[in-house]
Design an enzyme around this catalytic site. Sequence first.
Site, PDB file in Angstrom:
ATOM      1  N   HIS A  87      11.605   0.204  -9.328  1.00 18.89           N
ATOM      2  CA  HIS A  87      10.390   1.218  -9.082  1.00 18.89           C
ATOM      3  C   HIS A  87       9.964   1.177  -7.802  1.00 18.89           C
ATOM      4  O   HIS A  87      10.028   2.478  -6.882  1.00 18.89           O
ATOM      5  CB  HIS A  87       9.147   0.648  -9.797  1.00 18.89           C
ATOM      6  CG  HIS A  87       7.596   2.416  -9.294  1.00 18.89           C
ATOM      7  ND1 HIS A  87       7.917   3.257  -9.245  1.00 18.89           N
ATOM      8  CD2 HIS A  87       6.728   1.837  -8.660  1.00 18.89           C
ATOM      9  CE1 HIS A  87       6.873   3.722  -9.160  1.00 18.89           C
ATOM     10  NE2 HIS A  87       5.978   2.996  -8.362  1.00 18.89           N
ATOM     11  N   HIS A 111       3.638  -2.553  -2.484  1.00 16.03           N
ATOM     12  CA  HIS A 111       2.721  -0.995  -3.049  1.00 16.03           C
ATOM     13  C   HIS A 111       2.166  -2.030  -4.120  1.00 16.03           C
ATOM     14  O   HIS A 111       0.768  -1.531  -4.745  1.00 16.03           O
ATOM     15  CB  HIS A 111       2.454  -0.208  -2.596  1.00 16.03           C
ATOM     16  CG  HIS A 111       3.560   0.717  -4.087  1.00 16.03           C
ATOM     17  ND1 HIS A 111       5.361   0.341  -3.905  1.00 16.03           N
ATOM     18  CD2 HIS A 111       3.166   1.275  -5.429  1.00 16.03           C
ATOM     19  CE1 HIS A 111       5.171   1.174  -5.114  1.00 16.03           C
ATOM     20  NE2 HIS A 111       4.855   1.649  -5.784  1.00 16.03           N
ATOM     21  N   GLU A 115      -1.698  -5.328  -6.972  1.00 12.42           N
ATOM     22  CA  GLU A 115      -2.102  -4.376  -8.250  1.00 12.42           C
ATOM     23  C   GLU A 115      -1.296  -5.012 -10.130  1.00 12.42           C
ATOM     24  O   GLU A 115      -2.277  -5.492 -10.210  1.00 12.42           O
ATOM     25  CB  GLU A 115      -1.706  -3.266  -8.570  1.00 12.42           C
ATOM     26  CG  GLU A 115      -2.793  -2.294  -9.029  1.00 12.42           C
ATOM     27  CD  GLU A 115      -1.992  -0.898  -9.260  1.00 12.42           C
ATOM     28  OE1 GLU A 115      -1.184  -0.593 -10.206  1.00 12.42           O
ATOM     29  OE2 GLU A 115      -2.275  -0.201  -8.218  1.00 12.42           O
ATOM     30  N   ASP A 116      -0.521  -5.375  -9.657  1.00  9.17           N
ATOM     31  CA  ASP A 116       0.587  -6.340 -10.780  1.00  9.17           C
ATOM     32  C   ASP A 116       0.943  -7.424 -10.690  1.00  9.17           C
ATOM     33  O   ASP A 116       1.450  -7.663 -12.118  1.00  9.17           O
ATOM     34  CB  ASP A 116       1.298  -5.206 -11.618  1.00  9.17           C
ATOM     35  CG  ASP A 116       0.772  -3.662 -11.724  1.00  9.17           C
ATOM     36  OD1 ASP A 116      -0.005  -3.257 -12.393  1.00  9.17           O
ATOM     37  OD2 ASP A 116       2.093  -2.602 -10.793  1.00  9.17           O
ATOM     38  N   ASP A 176       5.624   7.345  -3.892  1.00  8.76           N
ATOM     39  CA  ASP A 176       4.692   7.259  -5.816  1.00  8.76           C
ATOM     40  C   ASP A 176       4.602   7.844  -7.144  1.00  8.76           C
ATOM     41  O   ASP A 176       5.331   7.028  -8.005  1.00  8.76           O
ATOM     42  CB  ASP A 176       3.568   6.156  -6.122  1.00  8.76           C
ATOM     43  CG  ASP A 176       3.609   4.672  -7.020  1.00  8.76           C
ATOM     44  OD1 ASP A 176       3.885   3.875  -7.163  1.00  8.76           O
ATOM     45  OD2 ASP A 176       2.314   5.828  -7.477  1.00  8.76           O
TER      46      ASP A 176
END
Length: 715
Positions: A87, A111, A115-116, A176
């Site tokens: 991704h 990016h 967050e992940d 994205d």
Amino acid sequence: MSAEATNPGAPLRKRGRPRIDLRRLGRVALLGPVSRDRLPDAIGHVAEAHRAHHPDADLTILRRAYVLAESSHRGQMRKSGEPYITHPLAVTLILAELGAETTTLTASLLHDTVEDTDVTLDQVREEFGDEVCYLVDGVTKLEKVDYGAAAEPETFRKMLVATGNDVRVMSIKLADRLHNMRTLGVMRPEKQARIAKVTHEVLIPLAERLGVQALKTELEDLVFAILQPREYERTQALIAAWADAQDPLTDIADSVRTTLREAGISAEVLIRPRHVVSVHRVRAKRGEMRGTDFGRLLVLVGDDADCYAVLGELHTCFTPVISEFKDFIAAPKFNLYQSLHTAVVGPEGAVAEVLIRTHRMHKVAEAGVVALGNPYTQDGSTAAHQTEPADGERADPTRPGWLSRLLDWQESATDSDTFWTTLRADLAQDREITVFRTDGGTLGLPAGASCVDAAYAQYGEEAHGCIGARVNGRLATLSTALNDGDTVQLLLAQDGSSGPSPEWLDHARTPAARIAITAWLDTHPEAAQGPHGSRPDTPRPQTQPADEAANGRGRAGGRAPSVAVDTPGAQVRLAGCCTPVPPDAIIGFTVRGGAVTVHREECPAVGRMRTLGRAAVGARWNDQGEWSGASDYRVTLVAESFGRPRLLADLTEAIATAEAAIVAATVEPPSEQRVRHTYTLQLPDAAGLPGLMRAMRDVPGVYDVSRAQQPAATG
């Protein structure tokens, strides 16, 4: 960012997550041994696309970003079954093909790490610097555990604020979303529809405003396929049916090439097929499709002068369709787009649309702000150091007027639902106009904006006192809709006591205007209903100045009635909504600043004040016995108006109809088409004053009637 990241069996992230060893991650071998000077094979295609636009780019930082991204996402899978690293790689490739510079690509690779994964913003800053850290933070979602249902709107708010300082944040977000939309088929239908709806209402308009047409058109087709599958399939079938037919644009393109070659103009002539949504729109507009409707001719030249030379040759050698001509070079669109648009009739009578632009214009038309490179590091300076021009629009072309306006009004929309609803309504206005101010500045406004919108765009809350406007030198009401290229001059009340009418909301198109007007009306409930039904093109009239009411001025040859209240020392105002005069029963309410506004007891505003919990203040007329039923009540009134023929005659007729006698009158010389009339009048009964003032205000051209602060001279 993607909701597709999964890591089966992994514990949920917590705020106190342990710090990871970046050095250890950096040593992880990827796809076999990789030397220090060589990029991992997985990002070779990204490097190739990047070098096509930036041949001298240093790719070392991309290697380090990929190593961190792959290592931190290792073990995570997308719902499609692919390793999650595919991704950020795909998002980075999209941006590389558009010509994004190295810093944007570095942030794109990273990016989703904060967050992940367990990577923190501090670690990104230490490894890659403040710029990359800012971009990564800008596109990182707010957690639902903290914001609940408000997480999505507040995430967009955060992203837009970050975009205001660095437009590359939104570039990454758009790329994205494009990759997520490309792979949305693995989601449940209801989730596909929800994501497609937000994409349609928010992200596609943002892509349009930032000029990133390459992303916008593909997003439109992907959303169309999900939200209108039958129409999508029908349009696809229509395109497929024409694909096998003889394309009439081919012959016209050959004719154009020959014409330009014979004229000595070096140009590249291409056939540019329409995307699915574009074909759908043409079919909806024209009904029966022609062969030339499935594409347009694109002519690329070296410089601006060549664009006009091409236009001249086409209009000379072919029959032009004049109504289709548009010059977006002399007047670029608000999203940086430049091109000449025209249409010509080909040899067989087929009409072909033609776009004429330079190669540079074409790059900007496709990639928008992404094609600008990095405007934040020019000669070592940053955009933050650029000076603001006098008209409030930033010199930085990546901070256009619409973005500045959005950032301004979002500060007032503190409620998430209000922000989310207003944002989508604002972005739904897909065209923008530019109007000129008389001081040389410009205002960017959405199409359909009125003078009300222009007033709040130029003056902010000071626009509450706007009383009229001149459009192209002619007097106009505030409800007048503005056109692209108009010159507007806003006229403000001199005393600053005027306020907006509720009807202004009917003509306000910009969120800034609507939010400001609504806020003012909420704090001034007495303004909801003026004495004669407030007009949308005039402010709520103010009857008697506060100092007049407190000090007893306004009657020629004597004292006007004054009011005593149970709040010693407070400034007293007679309410403009009901215009109390003796012997009306009155009551007061404390308003902002400690002043007391006095109303008639039957005034509708009294009930609203009590509903809001405002405490009543006792009020009574001074010398009430002297004034009640007085037969020679004198008052000095000032009428503010726009100049016009027969205005004086109409005003005196209105005064005579109200059975008032004119004791003295003066008319000041016009100033900017505004005229001030001062009348000393004798009324048969004080109770007739409200009706007299209403009658004077109803005279066309009069925008305010008030008590004079000083008595007029009597002759």
